[in-house]
Design a protein around this motif. Structure first.
Motif, PDB file in Angstrom:
ATOM      1  N   GLU A   1      30.334  49.868  36.215  1.00 56.65           N
ATOM      2  CA  GLU A   1      29.674  48.398  35.829  1.00 56.65           C
ATOM      3  C   GLU A   1      28.371  48.585  36.020  1.00 56.65           C
ATOM      4  O   GLU A   1      27.716  49.485  36.785  1.00 56.65           O
TER       5      GLU A   1
ATOM      6  N   MET B   1      38.457  31.894  34.327  1.00 57.96           N
ATOM      7  CA  MET B   1      39.950  31.607  35.092  1.00 57.96           C
ATOM      8  C   MET B   1      41.640  32.075  34.430  1.00 57.96           C
ATOM      9  O   MET B   1      41.837  32.152  35.030  1.00 57.96           O
TER      10      MET B   1
ATOM     11  N   GLY C   1      37.307  33.845  30.933  1.00 59.21           N
ATOM     12  CA  GLY C   1      37.648  35.177  31.585  1.00 59.21           C
ATOM     13  C   GLY C   1      37.534  34.261  33.664  1.00 59.21           C
ATOM     14  O   GLY C   1      38.310  34.928  33.961  1.00 59.21           O
TER      15      GLY C   1
ATOM     16  N   SER D   1      35.616  27.024  36.307  1.00 61.69           N
ATOM     17  CA  SER D   1      36.253  25.891  36.777  1.00 61.69           C
ATOM     18  C   SER D   1      37.636  26.009  35.417  1.00 61.69           C
ATOM     19  O   SER D   1      37.708  27.489  35.111  1.00 61.69           O
TER      20      SER D   1
ATOM     21  N   SER E   1      28.486  37.585  33.504  1.00 62.69           N
ATOM     22  CA  SER E   1      29.414  36.706  33.118  1.00 62.69           C
ATOM     23  C   SER E   1      29.488  35.703  34.132  1.00 62.69           C
ATOM     24  O   SER E   1      29.307  34.161  34.033  1.00 62.69           O
ATOM     25  N   THR E   2      30.169  36.793  34.315  1.00 62.42           N
ATOM     26  CA  THR E   2      31.041  35.322  35.841  1.00 62.42           C
ATOM     27  C   THR E   2      30.476  34.527  36.924  1.00 62.42           C
ATOM     28  O   THR E   2      30.902  33.860  36.953  1.00 62.42           O
TER      29      THR E   2
ATOM     30  N   ASP F   1      31.758  34.876  26.310  1.00 61.63           N
ATOM     31  CA  ASP F   1      31.509  36.173  25.196  1.00 61.63           C
ATOM     32  C   ASP F   1      33.067  35.553  24.367  1.00 61.63           C
ATOM     33  O   ASP F   1      33.744  34.982  24.315  1.00 61.63           O
TER      34      ASP F   1
HETATM   35  C1  LIG Z   1      27.137  28.542  31.604  1.00 60.78           C
HETATM   36  C2  LIG Z   1      28.720  28.988  31.626  1.00 60.78           C
HETATM   37  C3  LIG Z   1      30.077  28.011  32.178  1.00 60.78           C
HETATM   38  C4  LIG Z   1      31.096  28.778  31.574  1.00 60.78           C
HETATM   39  N1  LIG Z   1      32.170  27.856  32.856  1.00 60.78           N
HETATM   40  C5  LIG Z   1      33.919  28.432  32.625  1.00 60.78           C
HETATM   41  C6  LIG Z   1      34.313  28.057  33.103  1.00 60.78           C
HETATM   42  O1  LIG Z   1      34.398  27.037  33.775  1.00 60.78           O
HETATM   43  N2  LIG Z   1      35.409  28.565  33.743  1.00 60.78           N
HETATM   44  C7  LIG Z   1      35.870  30.067  32.954  1.00 60.78           C
HETATM   45  O2  LIG Z   1      37.214  30.612  32.680  1.00 60.78           O
HETATM   46  N3  LIG Z   1      35.238  30.372  31.959  1.00 60.78           N
HETATM   47  C8  LIG Z   1      33.962  30.076  31.990  1.00 60.78           C
HETATM   48  N4  LIG Z   1      32.566  30.539  31.339  1.00 60.78           N
HETATM   49  C9  LIG Z   1      32.782  31.421  30.705  1.00 60.78           C
HETATM   50  C10 LIG Z   1      33.066  32.820  31.964  1.00 60.78           C
HETATM   51  O3  LIG Z   1      31.938  33.423  31.968  1.00 60.78           O
HETATM   52  C11 LIG Z   1      32.970  34.072  30.525  1.00 60.78           C
HETATM   53  O4  LIG Z   1      34.323  34.259  29.653  1.00 60.78           O
HETATM   54  C12 LIG Z   1      33.839  34.982  31.965  1.00 60.78           C
HETATM   55  O5  LIG Z   1      32.662  35.435  32.967  1.00 60.78           O
HETATM   56  C13 LIG Z   1      33.815  36.501  31.075  1.00 60.78           C
HETATM   57  O6  LIG Z   1      34.232  37.610  31.833  1.00 60.78           O
HETATM   58  P1  LIG Z   1      34.234  39.741  31.613  1.00 60.78           P
HETATM   59  O7  LIG Z   1      34.680  40.051  32.895  1.00 60.78           O
HETATM   60  O8  LIG Z   1      35.091  39.598  30.715  1.00 60.78           O
HETATM   61  O9  LIG Z   1      32.512  39.502  31.397  1.00 60.78           O
HETATM   62  P2  LIG Z   1      31.649  39.723  32.239  1.00 60.78           P
HETATM   63  O10 LIG Z   1      31.304  38.740  33.646  1.00 60.78           O
HETATM   64  O11 LIG Z   1      30.042  39.063  32.048  1.00 60.78           O
HETATM   65  O12 LIG Z   1      31.477  40.467  32.840  1.00 60.78           O
HETATM   66  C14 LIG Z   1      31.290  41.937  31.923  1.00 60.78           C
HETATM   67  C15 LIG Z   1      30.252  43.108  32.267  1.00 60.78           C
HETATM   68  O13 LIG Z   1      30.075  44.281  31.853  1.00 60.78           O
HETATM   69  C16 LIG Z   1      29.224  44.579  32.147  1.00 60.78           C
HETATM   70  N5  LIG Z   1      28.657  45.761  30.887  1.00 60.78           N
HETATM   71  C17 LIG Z   1      28.453  45.176  30.733  1.00 60.78           C
HETATM   72  N6  LIG Z   1      27.955  45.949  29.237  1.00 60.78           N
HETATM   73  C18 LIG Z   1      28.180  47.386  30.124  1.00 60.78           C
HETATM   74  C19 LIG Z   1      28.447  48.424  29.371  1.00 60.78           C
HETATM   75  N7  LIG Z   1      27.621  49.875  28.920  1.00 60.78           N
HETATM   76  N8  LIG Z   1      28.771  49.953  30.429  1.00 60.78           N
HETATM   77  C20 LIG Z   1      29.730  49.565  32.096  1.00 60.78           C
HETATM   78  N9  LIG Z   1      29.276  47.770  32.719  1.00 60.78           N
HETATM   79  C21 LIG Z   1      28.745  46.592  31.679  1.00 60.78           C
HETATM   80  C22 LIG Z   1      28.043  43.901  32.535  1.00 60.78           C
HETATM   81  O14 LIG Z   1      27.310  44.393  33.673  1.00 60.78           O
HETATM   82  C23 LIG Z   1      29.516  42.698  33.225  1.00 60.78           C
HETATM   83  O15 LIG Z   1      28.882  42.673  33.903  1.00 60.78           O
HETATM   84  C24 LIG Z   1      31.691  29.973  31.189  1.00 60.78           C
HETATM   85  C25 LIG Z   1      30.652  30.888  30.894  1.00 60.78           C
HETATM   86  C26 LIG Z   1      29.410  30.306  31.267  1.00 60.78           C
HETATM   87  C27 LIG Z   1      27.692  31.112  30.476  1.00 60.78           C
END
Ligand SMILES: Cc1cc2nc3c(=O)[nH]c(=O)nc-3n(C[C@H](O)[C@H](O)[C@H](O)COP(=O)(O)OP(=O)(O)OC[C@H]3O[C@@H](n4cnc5c(N)ncnc54)[C@H](O)[C@@H]3O)c2cc1C
Length: 390
Positions: free
Chosen positions: A37, A348, A346, A52, A45-46, A319
């Motif tokens: 990470e 949920m 992501g 929700s 984003s998380t 995303d």
């Molecule tokens: C305002 C807002 C409201 C939302 N509301 C909801 C909701 O109500 N319900 C829901 O389900 N979703 C919601 N979402 C969407 C949700 O936040 C995302 O779909 C979800 O967090 C994606 O999770 P993830 O683990 O794929 O990505 P992330 O949580 O973004 O994690 C990806 C990680 O990868 C890391 N990373 C990136 N590049 C590299 C690299 N080269 N090397 C190492 N690490 C790296 C980043 O630092 C990051 O921590 C919302 C998003 C926003 C912005």
């Protein structure tokens, strides 16, 4: 701790999608799992999301996963064997239709949901007001509602997976950025990071909005980009001002009250984006345009919230994929290189998508269908249709 140069699997990204994938890989039987990470878990984003979840989707795949995620959230502490309260709150999503055609779609959705074991229902104005008293929804045509939809705390939930993963032996390398890949004979051979290299035959790109950029490091075109979305939170007030998740796809808004009393409200950027920073440079920040636009929705819908002060405003990255659906699977071009991206749901989907990807990697098949989410669909001219997104 000294750097270990080999692993059976490396997961990139410590958000919900990546942390859950790493946890289930280890739980299902991969011996040496490493998660890298760039910052800290939940820093992407998380940690910035509304956290929700719902089963009220219009497509069968999304209903299946949404339902499974609710089951998982309801029993997460036992499932992970961890003593953490994720601040789960379930009083349903009240989806609002403002046109006849939207309401017709709700009718189809509810019929499909009911046929799949999700007892959602259509509501009239009086019934909607019983669920969420005091809201002004006279201009709505109709509603749908499912009481097990809800929300939780994104940081604590992500941390629950982080802690559970560490306890069963996943190595979580914080402040470790994937900067390249080792490849050979059409197969991934390792990950290059700012701390050193890790040789491995399995990589899972769970970098959320950055997954396209991470894929490009391996010469792959993963169709994911970031899109900035904003949220605002009011000062806390007695619970009950907006006890359900009030949501509409057109106009696009969601408003709900967390158990500690703050009302959270958000919407997509298309209606207020004018003054904001460019949307393709991954810049975070908060805009006055959003505040003005969102406050308009809150003031109109919840008269009791009109006097409240906004205490916080922030943004995060969705995303985004071409059809706003998940992008999941193993690359056809580079074997051993997997992608697990949610298509902006992501929080949920994370717990279940992570488990499904782990099952697929370890067993070659999954207990819930995810194959449709492979991104080769775009090259084949197929887009998945989900009517219940903004
Ligand atoms: C305002 C807002 C409201 C939302 N509301 C909801 C909701 O109500 N319900 C829901 O389900 N979703 C919601 N979402 C969407 C949700 O936040 C995302 O779909 C979800 O967090 C994606 O999770 P993830 O683990 O794929 O990505 P992330 O949580 O973004 O994690 C990806 C990680 O990868 C890391 N990373 C990136 N590049 C590299 C690299 N080269 N090397 C190492 N690490 C790296 C980043 O630092 C990051 O921590 C919302 C998003 C926003 C912005």
């Amino acid at each position: 701790m000294s750097w270990k140069r080999t692993a059976d699997a490396v997961v990139i990204g410590g958000g919900m999608m990546g942390m859950a994938t790493a946890y289930y890989l280890k739980r299902i039987g991969v011996n040496d799992v490493v998660l890298v990470e760039e910052n800290t878990p939940a820093s992407g984003s998380t940690g910035r999301c509304a956290a929700s979840f719902r089963a009220q989707w219009g497509g069968a795949l999304n209903i299946t996963l949404g339902k499974a995620c609710i089951d998982r959230f309801e029993h997460l502490a036992e499932h992970l064997d961890i003593n953490l309260d994720i601040q789960l709150y379930q009083n349903g999503y009240l989806l609002v239709a403002y046109t006849e055609s939207q309401f017709e779609q709700f009718k189809k959705n509810v019929e499909l949901q009911n046929s799949m074991g999700v007892p959602s229902k259509l509501l009239n104005h009086a019934e909607a007001l019983e669920i969420c008293p005091g809201i002004e929804i006279g201009d709505a045509v109709g509603f749908s509602y499912y009481k097990r939809d809800g929300h939780a705390d994104p940081m604590i939930t992500n941390f629950a997976y982080y802690e559970a993963a560490r306890r069963i032996g996943v190595r979580v390398e914080k402040f470790t950025k994937a900067t390249g890949f080792k490849v050979g004979f059409g197969h991934v051979k390792g990950v290059v990071t700012n701390k050193g290299e890790v040789d491995t035959d399995i990589v899972v790109n769970a970098a959320g909005p950055w997954a396209g950029r991470v894929g490009a490091l391996a010469g792959l075109n993963i169709p994911v980009k970031g899109e900035r979305h904003e949220l605002m939170a009011t000062e806390p007030v007695d619970f009950g001002v907006c006890p359900t998740m009030l949501m509409s796809f057109e106009p696009d808004y969601y408003i709900f009250q967390r158990p500690h009393g703050s009302i959270l409200a958000g919407c997509g950027p298309s209606r207020y984006r004018a003054e904001a920073a460019p949307f393709d440079d991954y810049a975070l920040g908060a805009s006055w345009n959003f505040m003005e636009h969102m406050a308009g929705h809150v003031n109109k819908l919840i008269p009791r919230a009109r006097e409240l002060r906004v205490v916080r405003q922030w943004s995060g990255m969705y995303d985004i994929t071409p059809d706003l659906q998940p992008v999941i699977g193993e690359s056809d071009e580079l074997k051993g290189f997997w992608v697990n991206v949610s298509g902006a749901r992501g929080f949920m989907f994370g717990p279940v998508a992570g488990e499904m990807v782990a099952e697929k990697i370890v067993n070659g098949h999954t207990s819930l269908p995810i194959d449709e989410f492979h991104w080769r669909r775009y090259a084949e001219g197929r887009f998945l249709v989900e009517p219940s997104v903004a």
